[in-house]
Design an enzyme around this catalytic site. Structure first.
Site, mmCIF file in Angstrom:
data_model
loop_
_atom_site.group_PDB
_atom_site.id
_atom_site.type_symbol
_atom_site.label_atom_id
_atom_site.label_comp_id
_atom_site.label_asym_id
_atom_site.label_seq_id
_atom_site.Cartn_x
_atom_site.Cartn_y
_atom_site.Cartn_z
ATOM 1 N N ARG A 1 -26.592 21.562 -62.347
ATOM 2 C CA ARG A 1 -27.868 21.519 -63.083
ATOM 3 C C ARG A 1 -29.010 21.127 -62.151
ATOM 4 O O ARG A 1 -30.121 21.646 -62.280
ATOM 5 C CB ARG A 1 -27.754 20.550 -64.262
ATOM 6 C CG ARG A 1 -26.807 21.048 -65.363
ATOM 7 C CD ARG A 1 -26.533 19.994 -66.403
ATOM 8 N NE ARG A 1 -27.719 19.641 -67.170
ATOM 9 C CZ ARG A 1 -27.772 18.567 -67.974
ATOM 10 N NH1 ARG A 1 -26.707 17.769 -68.083
ATOM 11 N NH2 ARG A 1 -28.874 18.295 -68.650
ATOM 12 N N SER B 1 -33.317 19.034 -81.614
ATOM 13 C CA SER B 1 -32.513 19.229 -82.832
ATOM 14 C C SER B 1 -32.420 17.958 -83.666
ATOM 15 O O SER B 1 -31.915 17.973 -84.785
ATOM 16 C CB SER B 1 -31.096 19.653 -82.429
ATOM 17 O OG SER B 1 -30.532 18.645 -81.583
ATOM 18 N N HIS C 1 -33.898 9.629 -70.990
ATOM 19 C CA HIS C 1 -32.489 9.896 -70.667
ATOM 20 C C HIS C 1 -32.277 10.150 -69.181
ATOM 21 O O HIS C 1 -31.235 10.676 -68.764
ATOM 22 C CB HIS C 1 -31.963 11.076 -71.494
ATOM 23 C CG HIS C 1 -31.879 10.763 -72.956
ATOM 24 N ND1 HIS C 1 -31.768 11.734 -73.918
ATOM 25 C CD2 HIS C 1 -31.904 9.585 -73.625
ATOM 26 C CE1 HIS C 1 -31.728 11.161 -75.120
ATOM 27 N NE2 HIS C 1 -31.806 9.871 -74.971
HETATM 28 C C1 BV8 Z 1 -27.493 4.394 -77.299
HETATM 29 C C2 BV8 Z 1 -28.776 12.855 -70.701
HETATM 30 C C3 BV8 Z 1 -27.497 1.995 -77.600
HETATM 31 C C4 BV8 Z 1 -27.626 13.438 -70.007
HETATM 32 C C5 BV8 Z 1 -28.355 12.676 -73.118
HETATM 33 C C6 BV8 Z 1 -27.017 6.122 -84.628
HETATM 34 C C7 BV8 Z 1 -26.325 6.991 -85.425
HETATM 35 C C8 BV8 Z 1 -25.286 7.780 -84.851
HETATM 36 C C9 BV8 Z 1 -24.964 7.712 -83.487
HETATM 37 C C10 BV8 Z 1 -25.651 6.846 -82.707
HETATM 38 C C11 BV8 Z 1 -26.666 6.042 -83.267
HETATM 39 N N1 BV8 Z 1 -27.170 5.295 -82.274
HETATM 40 C C12 BV8 Z 1 -26.520 5.591 -81.116
HETATM 41 C C13 BV8 Z 1 -25.587 6.534 -81.356
HETATM 42 C C14 BV8 Z 1 -24.689 7.119 -80.360
HETATM 43 C C15 BV8 Z 1 -25.321 8.258 -79.550
HETATM 44 C C16 BV8 Z 1 -25.690 9.397 -80.448
HETATM 45 O O1 BV8 Z 1 -26.824 9.580 -80.833
HETATM 46 N N2 BV8 Z 1 -24.676 10.211 -80.731
HETATM 47 C C17 BV8 Z 1 -24.946 11.440 -81.536
HETATM 48 C C18 BV8 Z 1 -24.252 12.603 -80.891
HETATM 49 C C19 BV8 Z 1 -24.582 11.240 -82.949
HETATM 50 N N3 BV8 Z 1 -26.495 7.801 -78.805
HETATM 51 C C20 BV8 Z 1 -26.299 7.186 -77.600
HETATM 52 O O2 BV8 Z 1 -25.211 6.972 -77.118
HETATM 53 C C21 BV8 Z 1 -27.554 6.762 -76.863
HETATM 54 N N4 BV8 Z 1 -27.435 5.404 -76.408
HETATM 55 O O3 BV8 Z 1 -27.590 4.592 -78.483
HETATM 56 O O4 BV8 Z 1 -27.456 3.148 -76.704
HETATM 57 C C22 BV8 Z 1 -28.914 1.845 -78.169
HETATM 58 C C23 BV8 Z 1 -29.119 1.751 -79.497
HETATM 59 C C24 BV8 Z 1 -30.442 1.575 -80.013
HETATM 60 C C25 BV8 Z 1 -31.536 1.505 -79.190
HETATM 61 C C26 BV8 Z 1 -31.266 1.601 -77.857
HETATM 62 C C27 BV8 Z 1 -29.968 1.822 -77.354
HETATM 63 C C28 BV8 Z 1 -27.746 7.583 -75.569
HETATM 64 C C29 BV8 Z 1 -27.907 9.008 -75.859
HETATM 65 C C30 BV8 Z 1 -28.345 9.765 -74.577
HETATM 66 C C31 BV8 Z 1 -27.253 10.669 -74.066
HETATM 67 N N5 BV8 Z 1 -27.762 11.494 -72.958
HETATM 68 N N6 BV8 Z 1 -28.872 13.388 -72.065
HETATM 69 C C32 BV8 Z 1 -27.707 14.943 -69.846
HETATM 70 O O5 BV8 Z 1 -28.760 15.543 -70.069
HETATM 71 O O6 BV8 Z 1 -26.699 15.496 -69.449
HETATM 72 S S1 BV8 Z 1 -28.509 13.307 -74.705
HETATM 73 C C33 BV8 Z 1 -28.930 14.996 -74.513
HETATM 74 O O7 BV8 Z 1 -28.541 15.588 -75.717
HETATM 75 C C34 BV8 Z 1 -30.399 15.279 -74.381
HETATM 76 O O8 BV8 Z 1 -31.063 14.377 -73.561
HETATM 77 C C35 BV8 Z 1 -30.872 15.213 -75.821
HETATM 78 O O9 BV8 Z 1 -31.122 13.879 -76.210
HETATM 79 C C36 BV8 Z 1 -29.664 15.704 -76.571
HETATM 80 C C37 BV8 Z 1 -29.815 17.181 -76.832
HETATM 81 O O10 BV8 Z 1 -30.694 17.312 -77.852
HETATM 82 P P1 BV8 Z 1 -31.941 18.334 -77.725
HETATM 83 O O11 BV8 Z 1 -32.707 18.036 -76.511
HETATM 84 O O12 BV8 Z 1 -32.599 18.275 -79.042
HETATM 85 O O13 BV8 Z 1 -31.238 19.755 -77.481
HETATM 86 P P2 BV8 Z 1 -30.397 20.626 -78.548
HETATM 87 O O14 BV8 Z 1 -29.752 21.693 -77.763
HETATM 88 O O15 BV8 Z 1 -29.561 19.751 -79.416
HETATM 89 O O16 BV8 Z 1 -31.526 21.262 -79.507
HETATM 90 C C38 BV8 Z 1 -32.485 22.138 -78.971
HETATM 91 C C39 BV8 Z 1 -33.507 22.366 -80.073
HETATM 92 O O17 BV8 Z 1 -34.556 23.167 -79.550
HETATM 93 C C40 BV8 Z 1 -32.934 23.094 -81.289
HETATM 94 O O18 BV8 Z 1 -33.446 22.496 -82.470
HETATM 95 C C41 BV8 Z 1 -33.471 24.532 -81.126
HETATM 96 O O19 BV8 Z 1 -33.732 25.132 -82.373
HETATM 97 C C42 BV8 Z 1 -34.777 24.273 -80.392
HETATM 98 N N7 BV8 Z 1 -35.194 25.393 -79.520
HETATM 99 C C43 BV8 Z 1 -34.414 26.211 -78.769
HETATM 100 N N8 BV8 Z 1 -35.198 27.090 -78.071
HETATM 101 C C44 BV8 Z 1 -36.497 26.784 -78.398
HETATM 102 C C45 BV8 Z 1 -36.487 25.691 -79.305
HETATM 103 N N9 BV8 Z 1 -37.608 25.155 -79.816
HETATM 104 C C46 BV8 Z 1 -38.800 25.729 -79.424
HETATM 105 N N10 BV8 Z 1 -38.882 26.770 -78.537
HETATM 106 C C47 BV8 Z 1 -37.767 27.334 -78.018
HETATM 107 N N11 BV8 Z 1 -37.872 28.345 -77.161
#
Ligand code: BV8
Length: 234
Positions: free
Chosen positions: A59, A177, A109
């Site tokens: 990447r 998303s 992130h």
């Molecule tokens: C944490 C870096 C403690 C690495 C990433 C509460 C509830 C449930 C679960 C949790 C919760 N709190 C914490 C969790 C656990 C977890 C979590 O959320 N799990 C999920 C899966 C349920 N979170 C964590 O572990 C986080 N840490 O919580 O620590 C804490 C608690 C409170 C406060 C502080 C700390 C850490 C999470 C970070 C992980 N690292 N990335 C790497 O990049 O490899 S996450 C990574 O995935 C991205 O950074 C991003 O965040 C996520 C992807 O999401 P998107 O960017 O939205 O991408 P996606 O493909 O999903 O969607 C794309 C969108 O774009 C779509 O909607 C599509 O329609 C749209 N689109 C597409 N093309 C276009 C478009 N829109 C416009 N134009 C276009 N052309």
């Protein structure tokens, strides 16, 4: 409604899709090709560091071959011309916001073009691979890891992000998303703080119901239109 002065913009992988960077959850996205647990968790790195390094080396190489798109450029223009407060909070680890000219940017992130030494805790701008375990330029240890936030790890600069949210009048979410927290929770925080909320996304996200307004379409079209509106240059 208080005068619109301070804005927080959250961006996700969707804003970089038109630059040719894979998103995560869309068909053919990163999570189709790799198991999250294997490549984006501390446990996965513990189990197979080479697999994780190859994932990020690929990447890091790819991001240097692509360019910002009109959505990045429009936000950079907003950053230059908006006299009020602005913070672009990105979940993206690419450097396309900065390459478009934006400076008021926080990578919650982490960044692909940065290596983190877990021994001396220094960060180093990094454009090459990490698979061959290069020495840390500061302490010469050979433990450099990608400077990204994995699942289960604390995102970066959360205090700065919450401070900006507390003084904002408008929250805008672009190309995300709404599946990953704490980023996915910012819109509900914004509503509780009483500010206007706008979503610009290809399709409605998981948190769409929290937004006053949702516009569907490609970021490369929606973001320049919205910035023109805001700056009255439409
Ligand atoms: C944490 C870096 C403690 C690495 C990433 C509460 C509830 C449930 C679960 C949790 C919760 N709190 C914490 C969790 C656990 C977890 C979590 O959320 N799990 C999920 C899966 C349920 N979170 C964590 O572990 C986080 N840490 O919580 O620590 C804490 C608690 C409170 C406060 C502080 C700390 C850490 C999470 C970070 C992980 N690292 N990335 C790497 O990049 O490899 S996450 C990574 O995935 C991205 O950074 C991003 O965040 C996520 C992807 O999401 P998107 O960017 O939205 O991408 P996606 O493909 O999903 O969607 C794309 C969108 O774009 C779509 O909607 C599509 O329609 C749209 N689109 C597409 N093309 C276009 C478009 N829109 C416009 N134009 C276009 N052309």
């Amino acid at each position: 409604m208080a005068e619109l002065r301070n804005i927080v913009v959250l961006t996700g992988a969707g804003i970089s899709a038109e630059s040719g960077i894979d998103t995560f959850r869309d068909a053919g996205g990163l999570w189709d090709k790799h198991r999250v647990e294997d490549v984006a968790t501390p446990q996965g790195y513990e189990r197979d560091p080479a697999l994780v390094q190859r994932f990020y080396d690929a990447r890091r190489e790819a991001v240097q071959k692509v360019a910002p798109n009109p959505a990045h450029e429009a936000l950079a223009r907003l950053d230059r011309e908006w006299e009020g407060g602005l913070l672009i909070v990105t979940q993206n680890v690419d450097d396309l916001h900065e390459r478009a000219g934006a400076s008021r940017v926080v990578h919650m992130h982490g960044e692909l073009l940065s290596a983190l030494c877990p021994i001396c805790e220094r960060r180093h701008r990094w454009t090459g691979p990490l698979i061959d375990r290069p020495e840390c330029p500061s302490c010469e240890a050979r433990s450099l890891r990608p400077d990204v936030v994995w699942f289960g790890e604390m995102p970066y600069q959360m205090d700065r992000i919450y401070a900006a949210l507390r003084s904002a009048h408008l929250f805008v979410s672009i190309g995300t998303s709404g599946a990953v927290y704490p980023a996915a929770g910012f819109v509900s925080d914004a509503r509780e703080l009483g500010m206007k909320t706008l979503e610009l996304n290809l399709e409605r996200s998981e948190g769409s119901h929290w937004f006053h307004e949702s516009r569907e379409g490609p970021a490369g079209k929606l973001v320049p239109e919205w910035v023109d509106e805001l700056l009255g240059t439409g």
